[in-house]
Design an enzyme around this catalytic site. Sequence first.
Site, PDB file in Angstrom:
ATOM      1  N   TYR A  22      58.043  13.074  21.376  1.00 14.60           N
ATOM      2  CA  TYR A  22      59.436  12.685  21.419  1.00 14.60           C
ATOM      3  C   TYR A  22      60.253  14.061  21.066  1.00 14.60           C
ATOM      4  CZ  TYR A  22      57.544   8.078  20.793  1.00 14.60           C
ATOM      5  OH  TYR A  22      56.776   6.763  21.399  1.00 14.60           O
ATOM      6  N   HIS A  97      63.478   4.862  27.948  1.00 13.12           N
ATOM      7  CA  HIS A  97      62.201   5.332  27.110  1.00 13.12           C
ATOM      8  C   HIS A  97      62.005   6.827  27.268  1.00 13.12           C
ATOM      9  CE1 HIS A  97      60.742   1.233  26.511  1.00 13.12           C
ATOM     10  NE2 HIS A  97      60.976   0.960  27.710  1.00 13.12           N
ATOM     11  N   SER A  99      59.481   8.794  26.551  1.00 11.57           N
ATOM     12  CA  SER A  99      58.027   9.191  27.188  1.00 11.57           C
ATOM     13  C   SER A  99      57.898   7.934  28.304  1.00 11.57           C
ATOM     14  CB  SER A  99      56.952   8.982  25.956  1.00 11.57           C
ATOM     15  OG  SER A  99      56.935   7.378  25.988  1.00 11.57           O
TER      16      SER A  99
END
Length: 138
Positions: A22, A97, A99
């Site tokens: 992240y 998102h 990832s």
Amino acid sequence: MKLIIINGPNLNLLGKREPEVYGDTTFETYLEELKSKFPGATLDYFQSNVEGELIDKIQEVGFSYDGIVLNAASYTHTSIGIGDAVKAIETPVVEVHISNTHKREEFRHVSYISSGAKGVILGFGLQSYELAIQSFLS
């Protein structure tokens, strides 16, 4: 253009949580960057670790905002309620998102939000949010 970014569980830990996945930037720091990149847009922000609070916020803004950038995090893969909230509102939603969820555990390959979303952006790190905002402005 009035947009809101809604983040789900554990995204309040960005910058600390699994930086290899992240990154090491907090969302608050990144939000300031986004606001400077898009001065013509009003960017509001909401984060909660509680499913019902996310649903309440989606319903609250879902008839008055121009767009919602939604990263429901793990609730993406478990919450029929959030998926139903996205389908029940008029404001378009872009699912985001950080990832690439399709390169992760198999349970992350399912989204209860995608079928109600205007689009889905994943795998570009924090830039996924920027791409989502651009989709509303173009």
